[in-house]
Design an enzyme around this catalytic site. Sequence first.
Site, PDB file in Angstrom:
ATOM      1  N   HIS A  64      10.364   6.744  -0.292  1.00 55.01           N
ATOM      2  CA  HIS A  64      10.560   5.707  -1.310  1.00 55.01           C
ATOM      3  C   HIS A  64      11.829   4.932  -0.999  1.00 55.01           C
ATOM      4  CE1 HIS A  64      11.020   3.803  -5.230  1.00 55.01           C
ATOM      5  NE2 HIS A  64       9.732   4.015  -5.357  1.00 55.01           N
TER       6      HIS A  64
ATOM      7  N   ASP B 103       2.633   8.546  -6.001  1.00 60.25           N
ATOM      8  CA  ASP B 103       1.249   8.455  -5.547  1.00 60.25           C
ATOM      9  C   ASP B 103       0.724   9.740  -4.921  1.00 60.25           C
ATOM     10  OD1 ASP B 103       0.808   5.750  -6.258  1.00 60.25           O
ATOM     11  OD2 ASP B 103       2.077   5.148  -4.591  1.00 60.25           O
TER      12      ASP B 103
END
Length: 437
Positions: free
Chosen positions: A304, A361
């Site tokens: 991320h 996710d």
Amino acid sequence: MKEFATLIIDGKEMKLPVITGTEGEKAIDIRSLRQETGFITYDPGFANTGSCKSKITFMNGEKGVLRYRGIPIEQLAEKSSFVETSYLLINGHLPTQEELTRNSIMLNDQSMVHEDMQIFFQNFPRLSHPMGILSAMVNALRSFYPELITTEEEFQKVFIRMLSKVRTMAAMSYKISRGHKVIYPRADYTYCANFLNMMFDSPVNPYQIDYEIVKALNTFWILHADHEQNCSTSAVKTVGSSRANIYASVSAGIAALWGPLHGGANQAVIEMLTDIHKKGGGIKEVVEKAKNKRSSFRLMGFGHRVYKTYDPRAKIMKKICDKVLPKLKIDDPLLDIAKQLEEVALNDQYFIDKYLYPNVDFYSGILLRAMGIPTNMFPVMFAIGRLPGWIAQWKEHMDDKEQKIVRPRQIYMGKNKISYTPISKRDSSSADTESDD
Ligand code: ACO
């Protein structure tokens, strides 16, 4: 006392103001940089660039903190509903009972989609991806609701309209893609129950609302509701900065979210886990492939831009999977594969050195599968959840007097000036014509 950062360029000192956020985050205000020095900054992907001051969402990527309007995501996931969290994001405070009831009535009033829109839906090729359909249909809403937003009341109405209709349109696109009858929204169902009913009810198999799934869906959407200046939100704001209408802006956000490095990752994770399952093993090979710089493959659902630790949303998502799947009596082999993959990756030096942890996710697709949502609808589920964040951020941008049309600069690295060559004189070597100056 005002704080400054000193920059020395060509021996000349320049004092740049320092801006400090309410959580102590510091930024150097470079707005006068180019005018005073002729220099610009170079920051691909804007990884070090603050584009705005915002009061909506706080993230601390090093500590794994996420708060909406000051409230920790863990508390909202446990105690709130998606509709209440949306209200919080848009209005800056939790609603009173009266405000929440009024909000629900408005959501019901706005839940139908204009019948003429069905014609558009029916004419997309059957294999169209639902994200492409959703992006196009949200853009088309402007033709049905051309009014401009000039007051707070009008803004609230547009927000409710989008929140309600996008959910209906998402379910419609699924039904139509299957060639099934469209199911209309019902006033006696809550927001999430209504969505599930529109997705799964059919004239032959009436859908039984399962409140365990409704709760899980509420949490899923709360976890996706905002994430400050991410790629899709920045797309919404970039389009909005040209004063394009809100539907066009959100439509751009949906398009940005579609990509596998962003909201499309939930679909890509399930495809990756399914592949591992089909091949019967191969977790180590997948991890090795993700590390191989000659391959463009990445471990989907890992890494991320902001989080350099475990994504707090992924922690919650994993817990929900562990709780909800057994309750629904679902034994999904992909959950075990995901956990094994996580363990291998988290103990691998490559992932440790680069601070790559599971993101939201990684486990979200497993939860969506358990709800019966088809894989190609996963990014659409993300989009419905992110809608309040996009709209809250769009509004803040519109109200911010310091904002301008988004227009980054560049460092030109191409040819210097050359003369135009008539076609009769061109040959392959003319591509290398020397510069005029
Ligand atoms: N697998 C393997 N290597 C990775 C991964 C990954 N998932 N993510 C990052 N890396 C590596 C990069 O190759 C790079 O290595 P290098 O320094 O040797 O070149 C380093 O880690 C830093 O990666 P960047 O791409 O520079 O980091 P950035 O902040 O630009 O990208 C992103 C973040 C796009 C999320 C990236 O981690 C990624 O592609 N992850 C997989 C896709 C994914 O899960 N996306 C969903 C993100 S969450 C969301 O949008 C909701």
